[in-house]
Design a protein around this motif. Sequence first.
Motif, PDB file in Angstrom:
ATOM      1  N   ALA A   1     -18.764  32.050 176.963  1.00 42.97           N
ATOM      2  CA  ALA A   1     -17.710  33.477 176.865  1.00 42.97           C
ATOM      3  C   ALA A   1     -16.239  34.056 177.092  1.00 42.97           C
ATOM      4  O   ALA A   1     -15.640  34.934 176.928  1.00 42.97           O
ATOM      5  N   ARG A   2     -16.734  34.342 178.815  1.00 40.79           N
ATOM      6  CA  ARG A   2     -15.503  34.797 179.734  1.00 40.79           C
ATOM      7  C   ARG A   2     -14.394  34.230 179.292  1.00 40.79           C
ATOM      8  O   ARG A   2     -13.104  34.550 179.548  1.00 40.79           O
ATOM      9  N   GLU A   3     -14.447  32.914 179.438  1.00 43.22           N
ATOM     10  CA  GLU A   3     -13.059  32.222 178.522  1.00 43.22           C
ATOM     11  C   GLU A   3     -13.036  31.634 177.806  1.00 43.22           C
ATOM     12  O   GLU A   3     -11.240  32.270 177.900  1.00 43.22           O
ATOM     13  N   ALA A   4     -13.400  31.735 176.640  1.00 50.79           N
ATOM     14  CA  ALA A   4     -12.577  32.088 175.112  1.00 50.79           C
ATOM     15  C   ALA A   4     -12.711  33.929 174.852  1.00 50.79           C
ATOM     16  O   ALA A   4     -11.983  34.263 173.449  1.00 50.79           O
TER      17      ALA A   4
ATOM     18  N   THR B   1     -21.921  35.741 170.329  1.00 50.81           N
ATOM     19  CA  THR B   1     -20.468  34.938 169.794  1.00 50.81           C
ATOM     20  C   THR B   1     -20.953  33.691 170.493  1.00 50.81           C
ATOM     21  O   THR B   1     -20.838  32.549 170.318  1.00 50.81           O
ATOM     22  N   ALA B   2     -20.583  33.369 171.400  1.00 49.52           N
ATOM     23  CA  ALA B   2     -20.605  31.567 172.367  1.00 49.52           C
ATOM     24  C   ALA B   2     -21.622  31.215 171.579  1.00 49.52           C
ATOM     25  O   ALA B   2     -21.725  29.755 171.631  1.00 49.52           O
TER      26      ALA B   2
ATOM     27  N   SER C   1     -12.027  35.262 164.042  1.00 48.14           N
ATOM     28  CA  SER C   1     -12.240  33.776 164.230  1.00 48.14           C
ATOM     29  C   SER C   1     -11.258  33.096 164.994  1.00 48.14           C
ATOM     30  O   SER C   1     -11.487  32.200 165.658  1.00 48.14           O
ATOM     31  N   ALA C   2     -10.487  33.401 166.110  1.00 47.25           N
ATOM     32  CA  ALA C   2      -9.568  33.143 166.967  1.00 47.25           C
ATOM     33  C   ALA C   2     -10.477  32.921 168.127  1.00 47.25           C
ATOM     34  O   ALA C   2     -10.045  32.155 169.193  1.00 47.25           O
ATOM     35  N   GLY C   3     -11.169  34.034 168.116  1.00 48.67           N
ATOM     36  CA  GLY C   3     -12.221  33.628 169.457  1.00 48.67           C
ATOM     37  C   GLY C   3     -12.851  32.710 169.276  1.00 48.67           C
ATOM     38  O   GLY C   3     -13.266  31.762 170.388  1.00 48.67           O
ATOM     39  N   ARG C   4     -13.370  32.530 167.587  1.00 48.23           N
ATOM     40  CA  ARG C   4     -14.827  31.562 167.381  1.00 48.23           C
ATOM     41  C   ARG C   4     -13.897  30.657 168.161  1.00 48.23           C
ATOM     42  O   ARG C   4     -14.420  29.052 168.485  1.00 48.23           O
ATOM     43  N   ARG C   5     -12.949  30.060 167.638  1.00 46.37           N
ATOM     44  CA  ARG C   5     -12.457  28.362 167.815  1.00 46.37           C
ATOM     45  C   ARG C   5     -11.649  28.600 169.262  1.00 46.37           C
ATOM     46  O   ARG C   5     -12.137  27.213 169.711  1.00 46.37           O
TER      47      ARG C   5
ATOM     48  N   GLU D   1     -13.200  24.929 171.184  1.00 42.03           N
ATOM     49  CA  GLU D   1     -12.211  23.761 172.438  1.00 42.03           C
ATOM     50  C   GLU D   1     -12.571  24.254 173.537  1.00 42.03           C
ATOM     51  O   GLU D   1     -12.875  23.395 174.546  1.00 42.03           O
ATOM     52  N   VAL D   2     -13.510  25.053 174.027  1.00 39.48           N
ATOM     53  CA  VAL D   2     -14.260  25.009 175.683  1.00 39.48           C
ATOM     54  C   VAL D   2     -15.189  24.763 175.293  1.00 39.48           C
ATOM     55  O   VAL D   2     -15.490  23.615 176.511  1.00 39.48           O
ATOM     56  N   ILE D   3     -16.249  24.259 174.222  1.00 38.82           N
ATOM     57  CA  ILE D   3     -16.955  23.990 173.837  1.00 38.82           C
ATOM     58  C   ILE D   3     -17.443  22.234 174.028  1.00 38.82           C
ATOM     59  O   ILE D   3     -17.892  21.329 174.878  1.00 38.82           O
TER      60      ILE D   3
END
Length: 318
Positions: A193-196, A202-203, A171-175, A179-181
């Motif tokens: 994906a790289r930034e998150a 998943t991205a 869930s942390a990675g999805r959040r 935010e990046v999007i």
Amino acid sequence: MWSNVESPVALNKTVSVSVPISSLIPGDSPRLAGENSEHVQLLAATQDLPPILVHQGTMRVIDGMHRLRAAQLRGDETISVTFFEGDDKEAFLLSVDSNIKHGLPLSLADREAAAFRILAEYRQWSDRAVAAAAGLSPTTVSAIRQRSFAPAERETGRVGRDGRVRPVDASAGRRRASEVIAMNPDAPLRAIAREAGVSVGTARDVRERLRAGQDPVLTSRHVCAKEREPSQNTRQSIDWRSVRGDLSRDPAVRYAENGRAFVRWVDGHLIDPVEWGALIDAVPPHWQGSVAELARSCAGAWLELARELEQRASPARP
């Protein structure tokens, strides 16, 4: 620990030497049932056996016990050897890796036992990393982890196949991805994906859920609902693992060469949705149409096989 989880051992297999067979010791094989006598006899008729892999410090065979037994059967005094220098844990990993890539395939029980041992030694590895090392699907490894090991205290991340540490709680990675999007909606998926610190898949899922006005984080309730409500157009899925063991033990299969060949063939041709989901991003855009047609053709071949089996299984009409 190996720096590269997917290709853990850099081994120079071009350098081999001849050593006395009497100097070698059976190693820590992943094969639960030991050597296969039929395979040994088949190899004994081979003129030039490829080098076997041996742990230099102990002279234990890492890979090649069938070749060693074949050499002994035909009375050879020496055998060609490639040496490996490393600890016992690395030697076992290399043994499993070698056996799932060539020669007589490891059984499902062999691979599951190997996964259990790898998990015991490398608890920090992700399910995908262990799956790649043991020749299993990540879902199978996850089930072995859940039923065999208690959750590690303060476990926040696991090492993936690429050597990167990713959080256990997705869930942390999805959040982070959301935010990046939000800051750059048109960013490429790989950049997101790289930034998150998440996978490309998943991205993509996070972006699609945001576009649909949905929460980017999958709740346990949502996941369970998806699992409980299959499409009306799909049949109940049958797991190959659930039938393979009984099929392999059936004398009509076990003692017939074509029966054993069929089981090995199915092992090599089944595709786990989790596995192709991780690989689909490797297909370049200009190849996606061709690969899709290839996948559809393979699916058609499986359907024909299913129809033929169903026809043979149906009682003859009067």
